[in-house]
Design an enzyme around this catalytic site. Structure first.
Site, PDB file in Angstrom:
ATOM      1  N   GLY A  81       0.785  -1.240   0.000  1.00  0.00           N
ATOM      2  CA  GLY A  81       0.000   0.000   0.000  1.00  0.00           C
ATOM      3  C   GLY A  81       0.809   1.278   0.000  1.00  0.00           C
ATOM      4  N   SER A  82       2.065   1.220  -0.472  1.00  0.00           N
ATOM      5  CA  SER A  82       2.851   2.461  -0.431  1.00  0.00           C
ATOM      6  C   SER A  82       2.344   3.488  -1.446  1.00  0.00           C
ATOM      7  CB  SER A  82       4.346   2.178  -0.635  1.00  0.00           C
ATOM      8  OG  SER A  82       4.619   1.748  -1.941  1.00  0.00           O
ATOM      9  N   ASN A  83       1.828   3.039  -2.577  1.00  0.00           N
ATOM     10  CA  ASN A  83       1.255   4.002  -3.537  1.00  0.00           C
ATOM     11  C   ASN A  83      -0.013   4.635  -2.976  1.00  0.00           C
ATOM     12  OD1 ASN A  83       2.618   4.249  -6.327  1.00  0.00           O
ATOM     13  ND2 ASN A  83       2.853   2.081  -5.767  1.00  0.00           N
ATOM     14  N   ILE A  90     -11.076  -6.937 -11.576  1.00  0.00           N
ATOM     15  CA  ILE A  90     -12.287  -6.260 -11.107  1.00  0.00           C
ATOM     16  C   ILE A  90     -13.474  -6.870 -11.849  1.00  0.00           C
ATOM     17  CG2 ILE A  90     -13.476  -4.008 -11.131  1.00  0.00           C
ATOM     18  CD1 ILE A  90     -11.194  -4.211  -9.087  1.00  0.00           C
ATOM     19  N   ASN A 128      -5.258   1.925 -12.826  1.00  0.00           N
ATOM     20  CA  ASN A 128      -4.273   1.013 -12.246  1.00  0.00           C
ATOM     21  C   ASN A 128      -2.884   1.591 -12.490  1.00  0.00           C
ATOM     22  OD1 ASN A 128      -3.213  -1.488 -11.150  1.00  0.00           O
ATOM     23  ND2 ASN A 128      -2.649  -2.055 -13.243  1.00  0.00           N
ATOM     24  N   HIS A 138       1.071   0.392 -13.086  1.00  0.00           N
ATOM     25  CA  HIS A 138       1.888  -0.780 -13.426  1.00  0.00           C
ATOM     26  C   HIS A 138       3.353  -0.349 -13.472  1.00  0.00           C
ATOM     27  CE1 HIS A 138       2.553  -4.779 -15.041  1.00  0.00           C
ATOM     28  NE2 HIS A 138       3.429  -4.234 -15.864  1.00  0.00           N
ATOM     29  N   ASP A 159      -3.793  -5.353 -17.274  1.00  0.00           N
ATOM     30  CA  ASP A 159      -2.837  -4.394 -17.866  1.00  0.00           C
ATOM     31  C   ASP A 159      -3.113  -4.028 -19.324  1.00  0.00           C
ATOM     32  OD1 ASP A 159      -1.469  -4.653 -15.437  1.00  0.00           O
ATOM     33  OD2 ASP A 159      -0.209  -6.263 -16.203  1.00  0.00           O
ATOM     34  N   GLU A 173       6.890   5.984  -9.074  1.00  0.00           N
ATOM     35  CA  GLU A 173       5.458   5.688  -8.905  1.00  0.00           C
ATOM     36  C   GLU A 173       4.827   6.608  -7.863  1.00  0.00           C
ATOM     37  OE1 GLU A 173       4.009   1.358  -9.591  1.00  0.00           O
ATOM     38  OE2 GLU A 173       5.699   1.253  -8.229  1.00  0.00           O
TER      39      GLU A 173
HETATM   40  C1  GRF Z   1       3.515  -1.191  -7.442  1.00  0.00           C
HETATM   41  O1  GRF Z   1       4.793  -1.416  -7.956  1.00  0.00           O
HETATM   42  C2  GRF Z   1       2.501  -1.099  -8.538  1.00  0.00           C
HETATM   43  O2  GRF Z   1       3.019  -0.625  -9.734  1.00  0.00           O
HETATM   44  C3  GRF Z   1       2.069  -2.526  -8.731  1.00  0.00           C
HETATM   45  O3  GRF Z   1       2.085  -3.079  -7.455  1.00  0.00           O
HETATM   46  C4  GRF Z   1       3.031  -2.394  -6.631  1.00  0.00           C
HETATM   47  C5  GRF Z   1       2.312  -1.997  -5.402  1.00  0.00           C
HETATM   48  O4  GRF Z   1       3.165  -1.477  -4.429  1.00  0.00           O
HETATM   49  N1  GRF Z   1       0.796  -2.602  -9.394  1.00  0.00           N
HETATM   50  P1  GRF Z   1       2.537  -0.795  -3.150  1.00  0.00           P
HETATM   51  O5  GRF Z   1       1.541  -1.809  -2.558  1.00  0.00           O
HETATM   52  O6  GRF Z   1       1.836   0.441  -3.606  1.00  0.00           O
HETATM   53  O7  GRF Z   1       3.647  -0.521  -2.226  1.00  0.00           O
END
Ligand code: GRF
Length: 207
Positions: A18-20, A99, A113, A115, A156, A185
């Site tokens: 969940g870092s994004n 989904i 999404n 990627h 994707d 990201e």
């Molecule tokens: C990210 O690299 C994203 O591109 C991919 O999954 C990873 C998720 O990382 N779809 P995080 O859970 O957001 O840390």
């Protein structure tokens, strides 16, 4: 689709770290991104994303095919939760499942999404996480990057919304590339959302 409101409510789907998601929530908190985090849905009861949401006051729910009884019921449960939360835009950030058709249809051109590569290269089933960066290094690519795309019923393949590149250096290991891509990201997903919310990017012109 109805136009996005000035300040959309965000529904996140995350399976693991969940870092994004955290980077996007932070952009909302600083005011850089005019949006409100509304809900986290995770299929993984022990995900770090769910623990973080619990500790940080983000409404969250664990939903899986097992807990819902079937894929169809899970799709309906997702839709119910997203509508209850008033979500306008759905963010898949490391969500490892497809989904379902009800959510896809109710949120047409409203599901994004991220990627960790330059699609259409290095995408599709099985191309996730470290597999992506291993393939990039094995093919001696000189660049990789980040793709934000609209989500359809496959992995994707939806229309590309925006991409950013990062260099791949000759001595890079897959871990090196993964680290460089992740830094990008965390910036790029929020930047892209800012462009969507401001109207600079029109999702309905892409889908
Ligand atoms: C990210 O690299 C994203 O591109 C991919 O999954 C990873 C998720 O990382 N779809 P995080 O859970 O957001 O840390």
């Amino acid at each position: 689709m109805t136009p996005l409101p000035q300040r959309p409510r965000l529904g996140f789907f995350v399976s693991h770290r969940g870092s994004n998601m955290r980077a996007i929530v932070s952009a909302c908190q600083t005011g850089a991104l005019a949006a409100d985090p509304a809900l986290l849905i995770s299929n993984n009861r022990s995900s770090a994303a769910l623990s973080w949401a619990a500790e940080n006051g983000l409404p969250h729910v664990h939903l899986s095919p097992k807990s819902s009884g079937s894929e169809e019921s899970l799709d309906q449960a997702h839709l119910d939760k997203l509508q209850e939360a008033g979500a306008d835009l759905i963010i898949l950030a490391g969500y490892m499942r497809k989904i379902g058709p009800k959510v896809l249809s109710a949120f047409s051109n409203r599901i994004l999404n991220i990627h960790p590569a330059l699609l259409p290269k290095y995408g599709g089933q099985g191309m996730y996480g470290h597999h992506v960066h291993e393939a990039v290094v094995a093919n001696r690519e000189s660049e990789s990057g980040v793709t934000v795309h609209l989500v359809d019923g496959e992995y994707d393949t939806g229309p590309i919304v925006a991409q950013a590149t990062v260099p791949v250096l000759p001595a890079d290991t897959p871990d090196d590339v993964a680290a460089r891509v992740l830094v990008q990201e965390h910036l790029f997903f929020s930047e892209t959302l800012i462009r969507i919310v401001s109207g600079e990017i029109d999702l309905d012109a892409l889908g």
